[in-house]
Structures are given as structure tokens and as C-alpha cells.
Design a protein around this motif. Structure first.
Motif: not given
Length: 334
Positions: A117, A212-213, A215-216, A225, A229, A287, A291
Motif C-alpha cells: 500500500e 484515499a491516496s 491518506i495512504e 486514517r 481524512a 491506496p 484508506s
């Protein structure tokens, strides 16, 4: 006349006994252990027939009685499995018949390939290029040509391949792995989007993939996470720039050498969220599911800033003053 009958009966009996003994000896040769002392990798080439494989195994010394296996095609052809191309692991103690059964099964040797990830598509491509026994069909293709090959022409590849461990066997290609990862990401993104919160500051699954990317790339701590967000959600709602360093790094591309400077933060790139409003134009990494779920279900709260503590976790702040104090504590002093 009676003497002749007795002689004939004796000959028939002796012939039957000899035939039975011969048959049992033939069977014993088929059931004899193959000549390997340890696990041995053997490959059935594509298009190879039964006689060719038997001859090759005999030449390698694996089968001791080639004649017995050739005779099998005459006496019991229905018992011969259709051999399948691929790599197989021969085990000490297995019989010749068990070997044939193995070579006609789907128990081919498999290999694993793990895409972590947070990797980029460029990193995934390099990993595929280095994978053993995997046919390389995309090595000389551009990202655009790969997406066209996967019937996603015109789509930017970043973010669209689900990070996971994939199994493959010799004869498969990098296109097979990419197609599996792509269809998994599309399916999981659709599932996650169906469970989204009602008050997200974006409107499409693709924007959720971009979020999501981010957050990852910002955290590897599972418990953070949704909080990260939440920070991004509130900043978007208030018209604040996201100001997340991983977007700066992604925008720098191959120029990134392990650190970013103040000049890098001010450089205008399509991805630098210190200079652009809203989300970057595409994801910046691959992600994972956690995420993706965080992106569509941010944690409620009032924090607007966060800074790395240097141990993989972050300090979250409600005000700029509190954030600057945290920066002094965790970044500048370090």
C-alpha cells in the motif's frame, strides 16, 4: 489324444501365469518410486506431448523404465492424463503414475508478488519487471499504452491498481497481474463508495480514490486514517489548501532525492497542494482498502492541522498557533 489335451492345458496355464506375472511386473514398474532424492522442479513445455515428456524424464533419470510408460499407451491409453504445460514440483517417493497425474493437474508451482500500500504505479511497474518467471509484456510500453491494453484508454493509471499479494505461475504475464489488480480496485472502490457518508466535500468515486491516496501516503497508523481524512474534509469545506507534503513529492517526480525544501513547497506543479486549491488532478499512490474507507467516512472533529511526530504518528491541532508550536516541537528541534 488325452495326453495332447493335457499338454495344451499345461501350456495355456503356463502362458496365463507368465502373462499375469508380466502384467504385474509392468504394473510394479509404473508404481515404482521416481528417481529423485529431493524436491525437483520440472517444466512441461507448451505443446509437449506424452511421448516427448516421458522420453525427457527418462533422459533426466527421473523415470527408470521408459518402456513401461510407452507400453501404457497401448494397454491402458484411457488412464493417461492430458499433460498441461507449466512447472511442477516432483516429490521424493512419488510413483511414476503419481507423477503423470501431477503433470496433468492444475497443481503448478506458483510464485507470489506483493505490491505494498502506498506505492506508486511506477514502483509497481518496476516490481513487475523484476518478478521471476513472469512474462514481461509491458516493459517497453508507456503508461498510456498499458491502459489501452487493459481497455481503459485515456485513464491515468495512478491509484487504479489494488495493492495486495498476487499469485502467478510460469506462463502468466505482467498484464495478467495488472488486470487482476485493476478489476479488484474498481470493485472495491464501488463497494466503498456505496457506503459513503452523506456530507463529503467531493462528488465522485474518482475523487474518493484521490483522497484515499493522500491518506495512504500521509500515515501508516491505522487509527489515524479517519482523523486525517477529517482534517482534509474540513480544509476542503473551508476553502483551505490541503498543504500535504506527499503531493509535493509526487509532483517532483524523479527529482525527489529524499527531502523537500521551501523552494519545493513554493514550486507550482499540478500536484503541489501548497500552490493549488482542492484535490490534485489524480491519485498520487495506490491506496489500500482502509484508506479508501477512511476517505468516504472521515472522523468528525475540529482539527485542521497535523504534523509528524517522527515515529509514524501525528500530532493534530485545532489552530494555527497550536500547529506552529507542534512544528517547533517535532520538526524544527529535530
Amino acid at each position: 489324444m488325452l495326453r495332447v489335451v493335457k499338454i495344451l492345458a499345461l501350456l495355456v496355464a503356463m502362458t496365463a501365469i507368465a502373462a499375469f506375472a508380466g502384467y504385474r511386473y509392468w504394473e510394479s514398474r509404473l508404481e515404482a518410486p521416481i528417481a529423485v532424492d529431493e524436491e525437483t522442479l520440472y517444466e512441461v513445455p507448451s505443446g509437449a506431448g506424452y511421448h516427448r515428456v516421458v522420453a525427457d524424464l527418462a533422459n533426466r533419470g527421473v523415470l527408470q523404465d521408459e518402456w513401461a510408460f510407452r507400453l501404457l499407451t497401448r494397454l491402458e491409453p484411457e488412464s493417461i492424463p492430458r499433460l498441461r504445460a507449466g512447472e511442477y514440483m516432483l516429490e521424493p517417493g512419488m510413483s511414476g503414475l503419481e507423477l503423470l497425474e501431477l503433470l496433468g493437474s492444475d497443481r503448478v508451482v506458483t510464485y507470489s508478488l506483493t505490491v505494498p500500500e502506498g506505492w506508486t504505479f511506477r514502483q509497481m511497474r518496476a516490481h513487475l519487471d523484476a518478478a521471476p518467471k513472469l512474462e514481461k509484456r509491458t516493459r517497453d510500453l508507456s503508461d498510456e499504452e498499458i491502459m489501452a491494453l487493459l481497455e481503459r484508454e485515456g485513464r491515468h493509471p495512478e491509484g487504479w491498481f489494488f495493492p495486495d499479494t498476487y499469485r502467478y505461475h510460469k506462463g502468466m504475464s505482467d498484464v495478467d497481474i495488472l488486470r487482476q489488480a485493476l478489476t479488484r480496485m474498481e470493485r472495491i472502490l464501488e463497494e466503498v463508495w456505496e457506503q459513503r457518508s452523506d456530507d463529503l466535500p467531493f462528488e465522485t468515486p474518482y475523487e474518493a480514490l484521490i483522497m484515499a491516496s493522500l491518506i495512504e501516503r500521509e500515515t501508516g497508523a491505522p487509527e489515524e486514517r479517519r482523523e486525517i481524512a477529517g482534517v482534509f474534509k474540513r480544509r476542503l469545506e473551508r476553502g483551505m489548501r490541503l498543504q500535504t507534503d506527499p503531493t509535493v513529492i509526487y509532483g517532483m517526480g524523479e527529482r525527489y532525492a529524499g527531502r523537500i525544501t521551501r523552494a519545493d513547497l513554493r514550486e507550482a506543479t499540478p500536484y503541489n497542494t501548497y500552490t493549488i486549491d482542492g484535490l490534485p488532478p489524480t491519485p498520487i499512490a495506490l491506496p489500500g482498502r482502509a484508506s479508501l474507507e477512511a476517505a468516504v467516512d472521515p472522523l468528525p472533529g475540529d482539527t485542521l492541522y497535523f504534523v509528524s511526530r517522527g515515529d509514524g504518528t501525528h500530532h493534530f491541532s485545532r489552530s494555527l498557533r497550536e500547529h506552529n508550536n507542534a512544528v517547533n516541537r517535532y520538526i524544527r528541534n529535530r
